[in-house]
Design a protein around this motif. Structure first.
Motif, PDB file in Angstrom:
ATOM      1  N   ILE A 137      75.490  16.321  63.472  1.00  0.00           N
ATOM      2  CA  ILE A 137      74.539  15.397  62.858  1.00  0.00           C
ATOM      3  C   ILE A 137      73.851  14.542  63.918  1.00  0.00           C
ATOM      4  O   ILE A 137      72.645  14.346  63.887  1.00  0.00           O
ATOM      5  N   TYR A 138      74.618  14.047  64.861  1.00  0.00           N
ATOM      6  CA  TYR A 138      74.082  13.099  65.838  1.00  0.00           C
ATOM      7  C   TYR A 138      73.604  13.741  67.135  1.00  0.00           C
ATOM      8  O   TYR A 138      72.759  13.168  67.824  1.00  0.00           O
ATOM      9  N   CYS A 139      74.142  14.900  67.477  1.00  0.00           N
ATOM     10  CA  CYS A 139      73.810  15.543  68.757  1.00  0.00           C
ATOM     11  C   CYS A 139      72.955  16.786  68.580  1.00  0.00           C
ATOM     12  O   CYS A 139      72.459  17.321  69.557  1.00  0.00           O
ATOM     13  N   GLY A 140      72.850  17.261  67.365  1.00  0.00           N
ATOM     14  CA  GLY A 140      72.061  18.447  67.083  1.00  0.00           C
ATOM     15  C   GLY A 140      72.928  19.654  66.801  1.00  0.00           C
ATOM     16  O   GLY A 140      74.014  19.805  67.349  1.00  0.00           O
ATOM     17  N   VAL A 141      72.428  20.492  65.942  1.00  0.00           N
ATOM     18  CA  VAL A 141      73.153  21.693  65.535  1.00  0.00           C
ATOM     19  C   VAL A 141      73.345  22.666  66.701  1.00  0.00           C
ATOM     20  O   VAL A 141      74.441  23.214  66.851  1.00  0.00           O
ATOM     21  N   PRO A 142      72.340  22.906  67.553  1.00  0.00           N
ATOM     22  CA  PRO A 142      72.584  23.839  68.668  1.00  0.00           C
ATOM     23  C   PRO A 142      73.739  23.391  69.572  1.00  0.00           C
ATOM     24  O   PRO A 142      74.558  24.223  69.981  1.00  0.00           O
ATOM     25  N   ALA A 143      73.820  22.109  69.858  1.00  0.00           N
ATOM     26  CA  ALA A 143      74.917  21.608  70.702  1.00  0.00           C
ATOM     27  C   ALA A 143      76.260  21.809  70.007  1.00  0.00           C
ATOM     28  O   ALA A 143      77.242  22.228  70.635  1.00  0.00           O
ATOM     29  N   ALA A 144      76.306  21.517  68.716  1.00  0.00           N
ATOM     30  CA  ALA A 144      77.556  21.684  67.974  1.00  0.00           C
ATOM     31  C   ALA A 144      77.936  23.155  67.851  1.00  0.00           C
ATOM     32  O   ALA A 144      79.119  23.504  67.973  1.00  0.00           O
ATOM     33  N   ASN A 145      76.970  24.028  67.621  1.00  0.00           N
ATOM     34  CA  ASN A 145      77.268  25.464  67.533  1.00  0.00           C
ATOM     35  C   ASN A 145      77.855  25.988  68.836  1.00  0.00           C
ATOM     36  O   ASN A 145      78.818  26.760  68.828  1.00  0.00           O
ATOM     37  N   ALA A 146      77.281  25.585  69.945  1.00  0.00           N
ATOM     38  CA  ALA A 146      77.819  25.994  71.248  1.00  0.00           C
ATOM     39  C   ALA A 146      79.242  25.468  71.422  1.00  0.00           C
ATOM     40  O   ALA A 146      80.121  26.181  71.921  1.00  0.00           O
ATOM     41  N   ALA A 147      79.479  24.235  70.996  1.00  0.00           N
ATOM     42  CA  ALA A 147      80.813  23.650  71.105  1.00  0.00           C
ATOM     43  C   ALA A 147      81.807  24.368  70.198  1.00  0.00           C
ATOM     44  O   ALA A 147      82.960  24.577  70.587  1.00  0.00           O
ATOM     45  N   PHE A 148      81.391  24.752  68.995  1.00  0.00           N
ATOM     46  CA  PHE A 148      82.265  25.513  68.100  1.00  0.00           C
ATOM     47  C   PHE A 148      82.671  26.835  68.740  1.00  0.00           C
ATOM     48  O   PHE A 148      83.836  27.243  68.673  1.00  0.00           O
ATOM     49  N   GLN A 149      81.722  27.526  69.359  1.00  0.00           N
ATOM     50  CA  GLN A 149      82.035  28.798  70.009  1.00  0.00           C
ATOM     51  C   GLN A 149      83.023  28.595  71.151  1.00  0.00           C
ATOM     52  O   GLN A 149      83.981  29.360  71.302  1.00  0.00           O
ATOM     53  N   LEU A 150      82.801  27.573  71.940  1.00  0.00           N
ATOM     54  CA  LEU A 150      83.693  27.265  73.046  1.00  0.00           C
ATOM     55  C   LEU A 150      85.082  26.901  72.537  1.00  0.00           C
ATOM     56  O   LEU A 150      86.097  27.363  73.068  1.00  0.00           O
ATOM     57  N   ALA A 151      85.133  26.086  71.503  1.00  0.00           N
ATOM     58  CA  ALA A 151      86.419  25.684  70.930  1.00  0.00           C
ATOM     59  C   ALA A 151      87.177  26.888  70.379  1.00  0.00           C
ATOM     60  O   ALA A 151      88.396  26.994  70.561  1.00  0.00           O
ATOM     61  N   ALA A 152      86.476  27.788  69.735  1.00  0.00           N
ATOM     62  CA  ALA A 152      87.127  28.986  69.200  1.00  0.00           C
ATOM     63  C   ALA A 152      87.746  29.810  70.326  1.00  0.00           C
ATOM     64  O   ALA A 152      88.879  30.289  70.203  1.00  0.00           O
ATOM     65  N   GLN A 153      87.040  29.939  71.432  1.00  0.00           N
ATOM     66  CA  GLN A 153      87.565  30.679  72.584  1.00  0.00           C
ATOM     67  C   GLN A 153      88.790  29.985  73.165  1.00  0.00           C
ATOM     68  O   GLN A 153      89.814  30.612  73.403  1.00  0.00           O
ATOM     69  N   GLU A 154      88.662  28.702  73.394  1.00  0.00           N
ATOM     70  CA  GLU A 154      89.747  27.959  74.038  1.00  0.00           C
ATOM     71  C   GLU A 154      90.976  27.852  73.160  1.00  0.00           C
ATOM     72  O   GLU A 154      92.082  28.026  73.642  1.00  0.00           O
ATOM     73  N   LEU A 155      90.785  27.560  71.903  1.00  0.00           N
ATOM     74  CA  LEU A 155      91.939  27.381  71.037  1.00  0.00           C
ATOM     75  C   LEU A 155      92.615  28.694  70.698  1.00  0.00           C
ATOM     76  O   LEU A 155      93.807  28.716  70.435  1.00  0.00           O
TER      77      LEU A 155
END
Length: 75
Positions: A49-67
């Motif tokens: 919401i505050y940083c933008g959907v593209p930034a959050a989508n990239a973070a979700f992908q990274l989190a999925a890999q790391e976790l």
């Protein structure tokens, strides 16, 4: 401030700053500090919401890999 809370704040700030390498490290650290995958999801949704959907989508992908490498849980 508890490490758990600090980890959640750090994740949000790194998403906002678009720092994927640092985010990768702090996702691992958050898992070690007792932050659950569901809590990380909530932070990333809030960041969208505050940083933008593209930034959050990239973070979700990274989190999925790391976790998925740290735990059997997926985000």
């Amino acid at each position: 401030m508890p490490r758990h809370t600090r980890s959640l704040l750090t994740i949000a700030m790194l998403v906002a700053l678009n720092r994927p390498e640092e985010l990768r490290q702090h996702l691992r650290g958050a898992a070690n500090n007792g932050v659950s995958p569901d809590e990380i999801k909530e932070v990333l949704l809030h960041a969208a919401i505050y940083c933008g959907v593209p930034a959050a989508n990239a973070a979700f992908q990274l989190a999925a890999q790391e976790l998925s490498t740290e735990r059997r849980d997926s985000i």
